[in-house]
Scaffold this motif. Structure first.
Motif, PDB file in Angstrom:
ATOM      1  N   ARG A   1      -5.895  -3.710   8.242  1.00  0.00           N
ATOM      2  CA  ARG A   1      -4.532  -3.613   7.726  1.00  0.00           C
ATOM      3  C   ARG A   1      -3.525  -4.233   8.669  1.00  0.00           C
ATOM      4  N   CYS A   2      -3.740  -4.032   9.981  1.00  0.00           N
ATOM      5  CA  CYS A   2      -2.743  -4.497  10.950  1.00  0.00           C
ATOM      6  C   CYS A   2      -2.544  -6.007  10.842  1.00  0.00           C
ATOM      7  N   GLU A   3      -3.634  -6.740  10.603  1.00  0.00           N
ATOM      8  CA  GLU A   3      -3.545  -8.198  10.600  1.00  0.00           C
ATOM      9  C   GLU A   3      -3.770  -8.791   9.216  1.00  0.00           C
ATOM     10  N   GLY A   4      -3.945  -7.934   8.217  1.00  0.00           N
ATOM     11  CA  GLY A   4      -4.106  -8.440   6.867  1.00  0.00           C
ATOM     12  C   GLY A   4      -5.372  -9.255   6.661  1.00  0.00           C
TER      13      GLY A   4
END
Lengths: 383, 102, 476
Positions: free
Chosen positions: C386-389
């Motif tokens: 999620r943090c970096e997609g």
């Protein structure tokens, strides 16, 4: 593009030949230097094996901050750094489409004190003499170029030709080019010893020997140890840097910043993270957490908006440096067929250039820039 | 199923998520993007925003961000509190606290 | 700024509280650090000051541990985020070098030096991604447990509770007791798995009775309890509106309208502190995954470094205090503060208690072990990191491009390089990689460096606005 860069154009991909008992060359160490040598040797028609104890560019190369054209290297290295930067910016042209998202931007070197200013003036003059278009500017002018900058800058050196690359992508960028060019890539294949004989070299690895007529030592921080395989003492020391990364911030920086003292470089990547490349050794008595805080303090002094960010990740980078801080780039004295490449701090920026030059020499061509043979160093045979 | 769904949405529009048999300290006012909300002092900001009906706390690179682990680990609830980066699930609500997306 | 002590304990959950209590009672100078403002950990998390929650057995157990800790003489450093760990004695015998623990506390940056270090950071939840898992309204099972127990708040008005392990029934029962509607309970484990776990659970009648009571409560409200089922997708516009569920064996999906999905696929030991200090680890799925290599008293491969509680092996909160006491006694013995014979005698009690408590814990850990079948549920376009997609497709492409190990996967895709440092995506990414490179050992794990958690730079610098003069860097 590749023709204008003077790089041998990759020939049409040839079908991979069945593995043969011997290679024309074995390159030990698959960082940027080793990958570049291997690729350019293959372009020159050699059958090349590239070995590494880990993954491609999994060591210092993949961990590098990827800052280009900022190190106030000895002026003699400037042409190499510029050539290297040019190669990174146009990597897709000579590496089969692989790239590291390199971008060009101005570089600013900053003096906060009178002492820094003297250092800056001296290095700017040397760089101008070497042909770099470096200009000294006021702190106010520097703030116009880099709006995020503190107003505490006394003097700045402006270099129009800096930039940065996403070094973590280097292994991915090289891989397909290497395979397409026919290089046999052996990852997780640590070499424990090298046997030198009339037909060339036999490399001992846990999963079998590799034979090659020529040998290239490209071991980064382990270069000294590798030279020892051939009974050659390379006067070299290992230096440590640390890279620090913040979380994503709004775009605020437009330049690559350096301190006049060369202790720290700083840039913001396209995804918004700021990357701090800190150069002072941390192997001493000082606790790591204090050293890290000092690096962050200096970076946040230069770019005050960093205070609103979070420190996300840090990691160490180990690299080898020869005693005169110039590269080890040339034949291994007294060992016909053996070559060495590395030994220069912040070698990422110039790496592809050094690799190409060594390949040119090994292919019997005149390197387009001179090599740095190691017989200049106070070498001696290991007893 | 449809009727149950509508009923669920209707209940969602009224009533508090705060469990009744819990004793709480006095409520104070904090703001999210300038809008005032009330919550018991000391409740976590992530909880207070959930109660206020604010589930999306920002935009991540891949998807909207919402509080997810409530334990300080996943970093999805990163916000700014009084201008500083903070994890909403770890920050207790204080009177006058001004919070906004990071 | 740096203070010396005999033993530092990281993490004030049941293992850490018991370890600090045991060591301090026996006269050692002990400092216990935790990020939260009160001791308790996740299992016995204290309510915020001024909140009064209805008492339950977890809270009472936590209060007993807190009470003993308060009397023990251990120094508490609460509200401290530990961000760097270094030092430790060199491997070869010789001059002992203390551990150094850098933290950010309420008064700013602090450092602590300790001769021995006991790590009790507990576990974090594993959630294998599925389509829609990033929708607001989807939270972890552990998160729901914290909301219900420590904040006194419902995760939503109408909830689906899904996943596997002891938290599943606990959260479902609490959601219902607190007055929310429970749309469905979706259990990955089938009836046969529960039956297999029963003999182990029977060694703790209290836990077994509690589980049966929860089950009875669900039955009495005719809540749909779907065994051997999985969540296929969470759906909705801006927020969660419904959940799609299907039997593991295939078969027709069912839909449940809801505004909260509480889901967890088991727990994973928190190993970053031990890895940061270079302790050897091994992959043991039935202990939770990557775990430090420990002896029976919690000694790691690094001298004077110990790991206790779920961080060493998932055995649950009931087994954690005994594990903490064993580590504390071992540390005292290794520091020469407890003669061998007294140590041998002192460890008998906690060793026995531990042996008794680990059986149900081990059964639950086995049930919570990673289920590779869940990987099939990650769609190509589902965001894994999620943090970096980073999506599953991105990860597969990077593996195709030659990434064979977690750090390299991180370099190629940025997966795991964002603020959560791989805590949220690491299990799924490693499992995707493991499937292609021949196992989790080969896939490895992300190398741990400081900071152990993201730290605000302003707090790290720890003083007001910068001075007019540039910081002078001390030469090495």
């Amino acid at each position: 593009m590749s023709a204008s860069l003077g790089i041998p154009a990759p020939s049409a991909p040839t079908p991979r030949r069945a593995p043969e008992p011997g290679f024309d060359a074995a390159v030990v160490g698959a960082g940027v230097m080793g990958c570049s040598v291997a690729l350019h040797l293959a372009y020159g028609g050699m059958r090349v094996a590239l070995l590494d104890r880990g993954p491609l560019c999994g060591g210092a190369t993949g961990a590098d901050a990827g800052l280009l054209g900022v190190q106030a290297s000895p002026p003699v290295l400037l042409p190499y750094a510029r050539r290297g930067q040019e190669m990174w910016l146009h990597m897709a042209a000579w590496a089969g489409g692989g790239h590291v998202q390199a971008v060009a931007c101005p570089g600013l070197s900053l003096a906060f004190t009178e002492r820094d200013a003297v250092l800056l003036q001296e290095s700017a003059q040397l760089q101008r003499q070497a042909g770099a278009p470096v200009m000294l500017i006021s702190g106010g002018r520097a703030m116009e170029i880099e709006p995020g900058l503190t107003d505490k800058v006394l003097l700045a050196a402006h270099c129009p030709a800096a930039g940065f690359a996403s070094a973590h992508l280097t292994g991915r960028a090289f891989r397909s080019a290497l395979l397409t060019a026919g290089v046999e890539v052996f990852e997780d294949r640590p070499v424990s010893a090298v046997d030198q004989h009339r037909a060339g070299f036999t490399l001992a690895t846990p999963t079998g020997a590799v034979h090659a007529r020529r040998l290239v030592l490209a071991g980064g921080a382990r270069l000294g140890e590798m030279a020892g395989w051939l009974g050659f003492h390379l006067p070299i020391r290992v230096r440590s840097r640390r890279i620090l990364v913040t979380d994503r911030m709004r775009p605020m920086m437009r330049t690559v910043l350096s301190m006049a003292t060369e202790q720290l470089h700083l840039a913001q990547h396209g995804n918004g993270t700021a990357m701090i490349d800190s150069f002072w050794p941390e192997m001493g008595e000082r606790p790591r957490d204090e050293t890290l805080r000092e690096a962050v303090r200096l970076a946040a002094f230069a770019i005050p908006m960093l205070r609103a960010a979070r420190l996300l990740r840090t990691w160490p980078v180990l690299e080898a440096e020869t005693v005169d801080a110039l590269p080890a780039l040339g034949p291994v004295p007294g060992v016909p067929g053996a070559w060495i490449i590395g030994g220069v701090p912040a070698g990422y920026a110039s790496g592809p250039c050094f690799g190409m030059l060594l390949a040119q020499a090994m292919l019997g061509l005149e390197p387009e820039l001179p090599l740095f043979p190691v017989d200049r160093l106070p070498a001696r045979e290991i007893a | 199923m449809v009727i149950r769904g509508i009923a669920a949405i209707l209940t969602a529009m009224m009533g508090s998520l705060r469990i009744r048999d819990v004793l709480r300290p006095a409520e104070v006012t904090f703001t999210w993007q300038g809008r005032p909300f009330r919550a018991p002092v000391g409740e976590s900001l992530a909880t207070a925003l959930l109660e206020a009906g604010i589930r999306c706390l920002g935009e991540g690179p891949g998807a909207p961000r919402a509080a997810f682990c409530m334990a300080g680990s996943c970093q999805q609830c990163l916000v700014r509190v009084d201008g500083r980066p903070a994890q909403a699930c770890l920050v207790p609500v204080r009177a006058g606290m001004a919070a906004e997306p990071a | 700024m740096s203070v010396a002590c005999d033993i530092a304990v990281l993490g004030a959950g049941p293992a850490g509280m018991a370890a600090a209590t045991e060591a301090a009672r026996r006269g050692a100078r002990v400092v216990l650090l935790d990020e939260y403002p009160a001791p308790g950990g996740q299992a016995h998390r204290a309510a915020p000051p001024g909140f009064r929650m209805p008492a339950d057995s977890d809270r009472r157990a936590g209060d007993r541990l807190r009470h003993a800790l308060a009397l023990s003489g251990a120094e508490l450093r609460l509200g401290h985020r530990v961000w760097d760990l270094a030092g430790g004695p060199p491997a070869q015998a010789g001059i002992s070098r203390p551990f150094r623990i850098a933290s950010l506390g309420p008064q700013g940056p602090a450092a602590l030096e300790a001769r021995a270090l006991i790590l009790c950071p507990g576990a974090q939840e594993r959630i294998i991604p599925f389509p829609g898992w990033t929708l607001p309204g989807v939270i972890g099972l552990a998160a729901a447990s914290i909301l219900l127990k420590a904040q006194g708040v419902l995760p939503g008005r109408r909830a689906v509770v899904a996943g596997v392990g002891p938290l599943l029934l606990a959260v479902a029962a609490r959601v219902m007791k607190a007055g929310a509607e429970l749309a469905a309970v979706v259990d990955l484990a089938g009836p046969a798995e529960w039956q297999a776990a029963l003999p182990a659970l029977a060694s703790r009648p209290d836990l077994l009775m509690r589980g049966l009571a929860w089950r009875a409560r669900l039955a009495s409200r005719s809540v749909a309890v779907l065994r051997a089922h999985r969540v296929l997708a969470a759906e909705g516009g801006r927020v969660l509106e419904r959940v799609r569920v299907a039997p593991l064996s295939g078969g027709a999906p069912e839909e449940f309208d809801c505004d909260a999905l509480c889901i967890g696929h088991g727990l994973v030991p928190a190993t970053e502190a031990a890895r940061c200090l270079g302790a050897a680890h091994c992959y043991a799925p039935r202990d939770g995954g990557w775990v430090p290599v420990l002896d029976k008293d919690g000694r790691s491969s690094v001298p004077l470094l110990y790991v206790a509680g779920d961080a060493g092996s998932l055995r649950g909160a009931a087994a954690a205090p005994a594990s903490g006491r064993l580590a504390a006694l071992a540390a005292l013995a290794d520091l020469g503060r407890l003669p061998p014979r007294r140590h041998a005698r002192a460890r008998l009690g906690p060793a026995l208690a531990h042996a008794h408590a680990v059986r149900p814990g081990a059964a639950m850990a086995a049930m919570m072990a990673l289920r590779p079948a869940l990987l099939d549920g990650i769609a190509p376009e589902t965001v894994v990191c999620r943090c970096e997609g980073v999506t599953r497709r991105d990860i597969e492409q990077a593996i195709g491009a030659g990434a064979r190990e977690m750090n390299q996967l991180g370099r190629f895709t940025r997966c795991g390089t964002g603020p959560c440092q791989g805590r949220l995506c690491g299990e799924a990414a490693a499992e995707l990689l493991a499937g292609r490179v021949g196992g989790r050992e080969r896939a490895g794990f992300l190398t741990t460096h400081p900071p152990l958690r993201p730290v605000p730079i302003e707090m790290l610098l720890g003083e007001p606005a910068p001075a007019d003069t540039a910081p002078v860097l001390a030469p090495a």
